[in-house]
Write a protein that holds these residues in place. Structure first.
Motif, PDB file in Angstrom:
ATOM      1  N   LEU A 144       0.816  -1.213   0.000  1.00 52.47           N
ATOM      2  CA  LEU A 144       0.000   0.000   0.000  1.00 52.47           C
ATOM      3  C   LEU A 144       0.848   1.260   0.000  1.00 52.47           C
ATOM      4  N   GLU A 145       1.972   1.236   0.711  1.00 50.70           N
ATOM      5  CA  GLU A 145       2.879   2.396   0.682  1.00 50.70           C
ATOM      6  C   GLU A 145       3.397   2.632  -0.733  1.00 50.70           C
ATOM      7  N   ALA A 146       3.688   1.556  -1.454  1.00 53.55           N
ATOM      8  CA  ALA A 146       4.155   1.700  -2.834  1.00 53.55           C
ATOM      9  C   ALA A 146       3.052   2.257  -3.729  1.00 53.55           C
ATOM     10  N   PHE A 147       1.832   1.745  -3.577  1.00 49.21           N
ATOM     11  CA  PHE A 147       0.724   2.263  -4.376  1.00 49.21           C
ATOM     12  C   PHE A 147       0.416   3.715  -4.037  1.00 49.21           C
ATOM     13  N   GLN A 148       0.700   4.129  -2.800  1.00 52.15           N
ATOM     14  CA  GLN A 148       0.403   5.503  -2.378  1.00 52.15           C
ATOM     15  C   GLN A 148       1.321   6.530  -3.016  1.00 52.15           C
ATOM     16  N   SER A 149       2.486   6.117  -3.478  1.00 55.56           N
ATOM     17  CA  SER A 149       3.456   7.056  -4.031  1.00 55.56           C
ATOM     18  C   SER A 149       2.812   7.973  -5.064  1.00 55.56           C
ATOM     19  N   GLY A 150       2.838   9.284  -4.809  1.00 54.54           N
ATOM     20  CA  GLY A 150       2.261  10.262  -5.710  1.00 54.54           C
ATOM     21  C   GLY A 150       0.782  10.513  -5.479  1.00 54.54           C
ATOM     22  N   LEU A 151       0.194   9.797  -4.539  1.00 59.32           N
ATOM     23  CA  LEU A 151      -1.231   9.939  -4.244  1.00 59.32           C
ATOM     24  C   LEU A 151      -1.412  10.255  -2.756  1.00 59.32           C
ATOM     25  N   SER A 152      -2.633  10.532  -2.353  1.00 66.43           N
ATOM     26  CA  SER A 152      -2.907  10.765  -0.941  1.00 66.43           C
ATOM     27  C   SER A 152      -3.163   9.433  -0.245  1.00 66.43           C
ATOM     28  N   TRP A 153      -2.861   9.397   1.055  1.00 68.38           N
ATOM     29  CA  TRP A 153      -3.116   8.175   1.819  1.00 68.38           C
ATOM     30  C   TRP A 153      -4.616   7.933   1.942  1.00 68.38           C
ATOM     31  N   ALA A 154      -5.415   8.992   1.955  1.00 71.89           N
ATOM     32  CA  ALA A 154      -6.868   8.834   2.005  1.00 71.89           C
ATOM     33  C   ALA A 154      -7.370   8.067   0.784  1.00 71.89           C
ATOM     34  N   THR A 155      -6.787   8.334  -0.371  1.00 67.22           N
ATOM     35  CA  THR A 155      -7.167   7.611  -1.585  1.00 67.22           C
ATOM     36  C   THR A 155      -6.910   6.125  -1.430  1.00 67.22           C
ATOM     37  N   ILE A 156      -5.754   5.779  -0.864  1.00 67.37           N
ATOM     38  CA  ILE A 156      -5.403   4.371  -0.680  1.00 67.37           C
ATOM     39  C   ILE A 156      -6.337   3.712   0.333  1.00 67.37           C
ATOM     40  N   LEU A 157      -6.639   4.396   1.417  1.00 66.74           N
ATOM     41  CA  LEU A 157      -7.538   3.824   2.417  1.00 66.74           C
ATOM     42  C   LEU A 157      -8.929   3.573   1.838  1.00 66.74           C
ATOM     43  N   ARG A 158      -9.418   4.478   1.000  1.00 64.97           N
ATOM     44  CA  ARG A 158     -10.740   4.279   0.399  1.00 64.97           C
ATOM     45  C   ARG A 158     -10.749   3.085  -0.545  1.00 64.97           C
TER      46      ARG A 158
ATOM     47  N   ARG B 243      -8.763   0.475  -0.113  1.00 65.53           N
ATOM     48  CA  ARG B 243      -8.167  -0.676   0.570  1.00 65.53           C
ATOM     49  C   ARG B 243      -9.007  -1.951   0.471  1.00 65.53           C
ATOM     50  N   PRO B 244     -10.331  -1.896   0.659  1.00 67.09           N
ATOM     51  CA  PRO B 244     -11.112  -3.130   0.484  1.00 67.09           C
ATOM     52  C   PRO B 244     -10.960  -3.724  -0.913  1.00 67.09           C
ATOM     53  N   ALA B 245     -10.930  -2.857  -1.920  1.00 66.60           N
ATOM     54  CA  ALA B 245     -10.761  -3.339  -3.293  1.00 66.60           C
ATOM     55  C   ALA B 245      -9.366  -3.916  -3.493  1.00 66.60           C
ATOM     56  N   PHE B 246      -8.350  -3.283  -2.902  1.00 65.82           N
ATOM     57  CA  PHE B 246      -6.994  -3.822  -2.975  1.00 65.82           C
ATOM     58  C   PHE B 246      -6.942  -5.216  -2.355  1.00 65.82           C
ATOM     59  N   ARG B 247      -7.561  -5.376  -1.199  1.00 67.67           N
ATOM     60  CA  ARG B 247      -7.522  -6.674  -0.531  1.00 67.67           C
ATOM     61  C   ARG B 247      -8.216  -7.739  -1.354  1.00 67.67           C
ATOM     62  N   ALA B 248      -9.322  -7.374  -1.972  1.00 63.75           N
ATOM     63  CA  ALA B 248     -10.027  -8.337  -2.822  1.00 63.75           C
ATOM     64  C   ALA B 248      -9.201  -8.684  -4.060  1.00 63.75           C
ATOM     65  N   ALA B 249      -8.559  -7.684  -4.637  1.00 64.90           N
ATOM     66  CA  ALA B 249      -7.793  -7.899  -5.870  1.00 64.90           C
ATOM     67  C   ALA B 249      -6.499  -8.661  -5.639  1.00 64.90           C
ATOM     68  N   PHE B 250      -5.897  -8.474  -4.455  1.00 56.00           N
ATOM     69  CA  PHE B 250      -4.604  -9.078  -4.159  1.00 56.00           C
ATOM     70  C   PHE B 250      -4.701 -10.190  -3.109  1.00 56.00           C
ATOM     71  N   ALA B 251      -5.804 -10.956  -3.166  1.00 53.18           N
ATOM     72  CA  ALA B 251      -5.939 -12.161  -2.343  1.00 53.18           C
ATOM     73  C   ALA B 251      -5.672 -11.878  -0.868  1.00 53.18           C
ATOM     74  N   ASP B 252      -6.198 -10.751  -0.384  1.00 50.57           N
ATOM     75  CA  ASP B 252      -6.017 -10.331   1.005  1.00 50.57           C
ATOM     76  C   ASP B 252      -4.543 -10.186   1.380  1.00 50.57           C
ATOM     77  N   PHE B 253      -3.723  -9.926   0.374  1.00 50.08           N
ATOM     78  CA  PHE B 253      -2.284  -9.718   0.547  1.00 50.08           C
ATOM     79  C   PHE B 253      -1.597 -10.923   1.209  1.00 50.08           C
TER      80      PHE B 253
END
Length: 208
Positions: free
Chosen positions: A63-77, A79-89
């Motif tokens: 998530l820190e890598a995906f946040q690069s150049g973006l806001s952390w709020a964007t990543i948190l919003r 996050r559920p989609a990231f977890r679904a897409a990346f097999a719950d990491f």
């Protein structure tokens, strides 16, 4: 919070610090976490709380890598989609991703569709799995915890990186990780409780 280098003081007067806000619940938070409910919840329950599990650290690295150049709020919003897409990491699952998965992820509007960052998440999952034979990700990351320093009075005193984050970045790169620069690694160290950059007067996290 029992494992961080120092705990924020509850005795300083936040009224004297414009970077702090006392909420209606009486808790003192930094301005970045004072208004957005998602950021407030993250601050109260996660930011600065020690993470010592492989999956937890791999998720935060990703998530820190995906946040690069973006806001952390964007990543948190997202996050559920990231977890679904990346097999719950789960590192083993992501390490097995192939070209079809990359195409799937690039078509997923719920996440950050950056091809380099997607490949980085897969590369880092494989590096995480490989690292198990040499102590594991948790041991490597926490091995670079710096000695505690005095709590900062303002964010002007909080550095973007420190020697320990530079050393951690080099060690991770040597182990096959990517998107792990020293500034990103310092943000990780703050988030997972390796360093405590809560300002004097903050209430600090509820968890831990």
């Amino acid at each position: 919070m029992t494992e961080t280098p120092h705990s924020p003081s509850s005795h300083a007067d936040p009224a004297s610090n414009p970077e702090l806000v006392r909420g209606e619940d009486g808790r003192v938070r930094p301005r970045w976490a004072a208004t957005d409910p998602l950021l407030r919840d993250y601050y109260d329950h996660e930011w600065g709380v020690p993470i010592r599990t492989e999956r937890g650290l791999y998720e935060r690295l990703s998530l820190e890598a995906f946040q690069s150049g973006l806001s952390w709020a964007t990543i948190l919003r997202k996050r559920p989609a990231f977890r679904a897409a990346f097999a719950d990491f789960e590192p083993d699952a992501v390490a097995a991703f192939g070209d079809d998965d990359v195409r799937r992820l690039l078509a997923d509007a719920g996440i950050v569709r950056n091809e380099r960052k997607i490949h980085a998440a897969i590369t880092n999952a494989r590096a995480t799995v490989s690292l198990r034979s040499d102590g594991g990700l948790v041991q490597l990351v926490w091995g670079f915890q710096p000695a505690p320093g005095p709590p900062p009075q303002s964010y002007a005193e909080v550095p973007a990186k420190v020697p320990a984050s530079e050393q951690l970045a080099k060690a991770l790169k040597k182990a096959g990780f990517v998107f792990v620069g020293p500034t990103t690694m310092y943000a990780l160290m703050q988030a997972i409780g390796m360093v405590d950059d809560h300002l004097v007067g903050e209430s600090g996290p509820l968890a831990g």
